[in-house]
Design a protein around this motif. Structure first.
Motif, PDB file in Angstrom:
ATOM      1  N   PRO A  38       0.837  -1.353  -0.015  1.00 35.55           N
ATOM      2  CA  PRO A  38      -0.064  -0.037  -0.090  1.00 35.55           C
ATOM      3  C   PRO A  38       0.868   1.418  -0.026  1.00 35.55           C
ATOM      4  O   PRO A  38       1.889   1.167   0.788  1.00 35.55           O
ATOM      5  CB  PRO A  38      -0.787  -0.287   1.333  1.00 35.55           C
ATOM      6  CG  PRO A  38      -0.801  -1.746   1.563  1.00 35.55           C
ATOM      7  CD  PRO A  38       0.426  -2.162   1.259  1.00 35.55           C
ATOM      8  N   PHE A  39       0.457   2.214  -0.686  1.00 30.91           N
ATOM      9  CA  PHE A  39       1.288   3.340  -1.090  1.00 30.91           C
ATOM     10  C   PHE A  39       0.934   4.494   0.305  1.00 30.91           C
ATOM     11  O   PHE A  39      -0.315   4.811   0.498  1.00 30.91           O
ATOM     12  CB  PHE A  39       0.965   4.155  -2.275  1.00 30.91           C
ATOM     13  CG  PHE A  39       1.986   5.138  -2.635  1.00 30.91           C
ATOM     14  CD1 PHE A  39       2.788   4.805  -3.725  1.00 30.91           C
ATOM     15  CD2 PHE A  39       2.106   6.452  -2.069  1.00 30.91           C
ATOM     16  CE1 PHE A  39       3.873   5.708  -4.038  1.00 30.91           C
ATOM     17  CE2 PHE A  39       3.058   7.226  -2.740  1.00 30.91           C
ATOM     18  CZ  PHE A  39       3.843   6.975  -3.492  1.00 30.91           C
ATOM     19  N   ASP A  40       1.984   4.702   1.160  1.00 31.84           N
ATOM     20  CA  ASP A  40       1.375   5.726   2.060  1.00 31.84           C
ATOM     21  C   ASP A  40       2.291   6.988   1.879  1.00 31.84           C
ATOM     22  O   ASP A  40       3.046   7.160   1.057  1.00 31.84           O
ATOM     23  CB  ASP A  40       1.825   5.139   3.481  1.00 31.84           C
ATOM     24  CG  ASP A  40       3.302   4.815   3.901  1.00 31.84           C
ATOM     25  OD1 ASP A  40       4.075   5.472   3.437  1.00 31.84           O
ATOM     26  OD2 ASP A  40       3.476   3.781   4.401  1.00 31.84           O
ATOM     27  N   LYS A  41       1.862   8.029   2.878  1.00 27.07           N
ATOM     28  CA  LYS A  41       2.336   9.350   2.732  1.00 27.07           C
ATOM     29  C   LYS A  41       4.087   9.555   2.944  1.00 27.07           C
ATOM     30  O   LYS A  41       4.451  10.482   2.272  1.00 27.07           O
ATOM     31  CB  LYS A  41       1.584  10.422   3.756  1.00 27.07           C
ATOM     32  CG  LYS A  41       1.955   9.788   5.098  1.00 27.07           C
ATOM     33  CD  LYS A  41       1.021  10.454   5.986  1.00 27.07           C
ATOM     34  CE  LYS A  41       1.325  10.336   7.464  1.00 27.07           C
ATOM     35  NZ  LYS A  41       0.436  11.373   8.513  1.00 27.07           N
ATOM     36  N   SER A  42       4.475   8.393   3.384  1.00 20.88           N
ATOM     37  CA  SER A  42       5.973   8.422   3.372  1.00 20.88           C
ATOM     38  C   SER A  42       6.481   7.988   2.422  1.00 20.88           C
ATOM     39  O   SER A  42       7.842   8.255   2.077  1.00 20.88           O
ATOM     40  CB  SER A  42       6.523   7.675   4.675  1.00 20.88           C
ATOM     41  OG  SER A  42       6.164   6.296   4.390  1.00 20.88           O
ATOM     42  N   MET A  43       5.879   7.577   1.049  1.00 22.19           N
ATOM     43  CA  MET A  43       6.567   6.991   0.153  1.00 22.19           C
ATOM     44  C   MET A  43       6.524   7.804  -1.176  1.00 22.19           C
ATOM     45  O   MET A  43       5.741   8.979  -1.100  1.00 22.19           O
ATOM     46  CB  MET A  43       5.821   5.692  -0.283  1.00 22.19           C
ATOM     47  CG  MET A  43       5.795   4.581   0.614  1.00 22.19           C
ATOM     48  SD  MET A  43       4.791   3.179  -0.016  1.00 22.19           S
ATOM     49  CE  MET A  43       4.967   1.977   1.537  1.00 22.19           C
ATOM     50  N   GLU A  44       7.700   7.476  -1.884  1.00 20.08           N
ATOM     51  CA  GLU A  44       7.556   8.647  -3.332  1.00 20.08           C
ATOM     52  C   GLU A  44       8.202   7.530  -4.509  1.00 20.08           C
ATOM     53  O   GLU A  44       8.834   6.375  -4.037  1.00 20.08           O
ATOM     54  CB  GLU A  44       8.361   9.703  -3.036  1.00 20.08           C
ATOM     55  CG  GLU A  44       9.809   9.491  -2.824  1.00 20.08           C
ATOM     56  CD  GLU A  44      10.630  10.883  -2.502  1.00 20.08           C
ATOM     57  OE1 GLU A  44      11.796  11.009  -2.744  1.00 20.08           O
ATOM     58  OE2 GLU A  44       9.717  11.623  -2.570  1.00 20.08           O
ATOM     59  N   GLY A  45       7.967   7.875  -5.550  1.00 23.63           N
ATOM     60  CA  GLY A  45       8.480   6.932  -6.763  1.00 23.63           C
ATOM     61  C   GLY A  45       7.316   6.208  -7.425  1.00 23.63           C
ATOM     62  O   GLY A  45       6.546   6.789  -7.525  1.00 23.63           O
ATOM     63  N   SER A  46       7.968   5.067  -7.861  1.00 25.93           N
ATOM     64  CA  SER A  46       7.002   4.427  -9.061  1.00 25.93           C
ATOM     65  C   SER A  46       5.871   3.650  -8.305  1.00 25.93           C
ATOM     66  O   SER A  46       6.259   3.187  -7.138  1.00 25.93           O
ATOM     67  CB  SER A  46       7.772   3.385  -9.985  1.00 25.93           C
ATOM     68  OG  SER A  46       8.351   2.537  -9.056  1.00 25.93           O
ATOM     69  N   ALA A  47       4.895   3.660  -8.931  1.00 20.04           N
ATOM     70  CA  ALA A  47       3.574   2.968  -8.258  1.00 20.04           C
ATOM     71  C   ALA A  47       2.862   2.393  -9.350  1.00 20.04           C
ATOM     72  O   ALA A  47       3.149   2.494 -10.385  1.00 20.04           O
ATOM     73  CB  ALA A  47       2.736   4.102  -7.458  1.00 20.04           C
ATOM     74  N   ALA A  48       1.739   1.551  -8.862  1.00 19.97           N
ATOM     75  CA  ALA A  48       1.012   0.675  -9.720  1.00 19.97           C
ATOM     76  C   ALA A  48      -0.378   0.794  -9.082  1.00 19.97           C
ATOM     77  O   ALA A  48      -0.712   1.094  -7.916  1.00 19.97           O
ATOM     78  CB  ALA A  48       1.562  -1.039  -9.663  1.00 19.97           C
ATOM     79  N   LEU A  49      -1.367   0.806 -10.287  1.00 21.77           N
ATOM     80  CA  LEU A  49      -2.790   0.760 -10.037  1.00 21.77           C
ATOM     81  C   LEU A  49      -3.243  -0.595  -9.874  1.00 21.77           C
ATOM     82  O   LEU A  49      -3.140  -1.195 -11.161  1.00 21.77           O
ATOM     83  CB  LEU A  49      -3.640   1.577 -10.832  1.00 21.77           C
ATOM     84  CG  LEU A  49      -3.344   3.325 -10.779  1.00 21.77           C
ATOM     85  CD1 LEU A  49      -3.977   4.213 -11.679  1.00 21.77           C
ATOM     86  CD2 LEU A  49      -3.436   3.877  -9.635  1.00 21.77           C
ATOM     87  N   LEU A  50      -3.946  -0.999  -9.077  1.00 25.79           N
ATOM     88  CA  LEU A  50      -4.592  -2.273  -9.340  1.00 25.79           C
ATOM     89  C   LEU A  50      -5.955  -2.467  -9.671  1.00 25.79           C
ATOM     90  O   LEU A  50      -6.986  -1.562  -9.005  1.00 25.79           O
ATOM     91  CB  LEU A  50      -4.435  -3.287  -7.920  1.00 25.79           C
ATOM     92  CG  LEU A  50      -3.028  -2.986  -7.296  1.00 25.79           C
ATOM     93  CD1 LEU A  50      -3.110  -3.924  -6.024  1.00 25.79           C
ATOM     94  CD2 LEU A  50      -2.031  -3.582  -8.394  1.00 25.79           C
ATOM     95  N   SER A  51      -6.523  -3.574 -10.270  1.00 28.09           N
ATOM     96  CA  SER A  51      -7.922  -3.867 -10.567  1.00 28.09           C
ATOM     97  C   SER A  51      -8.629  -4.499  -9.141  1.00 28.09           C
ATOM     98  O   SER A  51      -7.722  -4.968  -8.595  1.00 28.09           O
ATOM     99  CB  SER A  51      -7.948  -4.829 -11.666  1.00 28.09           C
ATOM    100  OG  SER A  51      -7.413  -5.871 -11.495  1.00 28.09           O
TER     101      SER A  51
END
Length: 229
Positions: free
Chosen positions: A101-114
C-alpha cells in the motif's frame, strides 16, 4: 547486513540456486563482497560499462540471455526486504509483481490495481499527493517480480530489444512494464505484501529508516525468544 547479501540469503532460502547480478558502479567491490558463490547460490555477473548513462531497462536488457533461459525472479539491487516477500511471488500466477500500500511517507514508482488483483497501470514519480487522486488502488512497486519463461521469451525480451534498439537507454523497467500492461495486454498479477518489512534504499535517510525498521524487528524477536525460554 549488506543489501545484496540480504537478497542472496533470501533467494537461497526459497530454493534459488543460481543468480546473475548486473554490475557497473563499484563492480569490483560487489564481486569481492558476493564472490562466485554465496552459501548455496552460484553467482554470475554481467557488466554494464555505461551504467552512469542508462536506466534499469538497459541493465535488464544486458541480462537478456539469462532471461531467455526460463522462469526468472527479477530483483532491483536497492531493496532490503523480508524473505516472505519472495514467498508471496511464488503463488499460482505465472507473472507477478510485489506491491505494498502506498502511504504518505513513500515516493517513486507505483501501480494501480484492479478489483481482481491485477496491475492495470504503472505511474512514475508518485508522492503522497497522488494518494488523494488515485485512492486505495495506488500501490508502491517493490521492484521484486517473477516472470514465466514463456512471457520472458515472447514478451519481455522482445520489448527490451525494441526499447534499447530505439535508443531509449535511460528507460526504467517500470516504464517498459507499464507499456506492456496498457498497450500489449500483459497480465501482471499483484502480490500484496501488506504488513511486511521492506525498504527501497536510495538515500542515507532511507538507509537509516531501514536500519531502524529491521533493528526493531530483530529486538522484538530476541525479546520473544527470551520469554519463550
Amino acid at each position: 547486513m549488506p543489501i545484496l547479501h540480504n537478497a542472496l540469503r533470501n533467494l537461497e532460502a526459497i530454493g534459488v540456486g543460481e543468480v546473475t547480478v548486473v554490475v557497473g558502479y563499484r563492480k569490483d567491490a560487489i564481486q569481492y563482497a558476493c564472490g562466485s558463490r554465496f552459501g548455496g547460490v552460484e553467482v554470475n555477473y554481467v557488466e554494464s560499462t555505461i551504467f552512469d548513462r542508462t536506466g534499469s531497462a538497459y541493465s535488464l536488457w544486458l541480462a537478456r540471455e539469462v532471461l531467455l533461459s526460463g522462469d526468472c525472479l527479477l530483483l532491483e539491487g536497492d531493496v532490503f526486504f523480508e524473505q516472505d516477500a519472495l514467498r508471496r511471488l511464488t503463488g499460482p500466477a505465472s507473472d507477478v509483481a510485489a506491491v505494498a500500500p502506498f502511504d504518505k511517507s513513500m515516493e517513486g514508482s507505483a501501480a494501480l490495481l484492479s478489483d481482481d488483483g491485477f496491475i492495470t497501470a504503472f505511474r512514475m514519480k508518485q508522492t503522497a499527493a497522488n494518494i488523494i487522486t488515485a485512492g486505495p488502488q495506488l500501490f508502491k512497486t517493490m521492484n521484486l517480480l517473477r516472470f514465466s519463461g514463456s512471457t520472458l521469451k515472447a514478451t519481455i525480451v522482445p520489448a527490451l530489444d525494441d526499447v534499447i534498439g530505439s535508443g531509449a537507454r535511460q528507460a526504467y523497467t517500470e516504464e517498459l512494464l507499464g507499456y506492456l500492461v496498457e498497450r500489449r495486454g500483459l497480465q501482471l498479477a499483484a502480490a500484496r505484501c501488506d504488513g511486511l518489512r521492506w525498504c527501497e534504499i536510495d538515500t542515507a535517510e532511507d538507509l537509516h529508516l531501514a536500519e531502524r525498521m529491521f533493528s526493531r524487528a530483530h529486538a522484538a524477536r530476541q525479546s520473544y525468544d527470551q520469554r519463550d525460554q
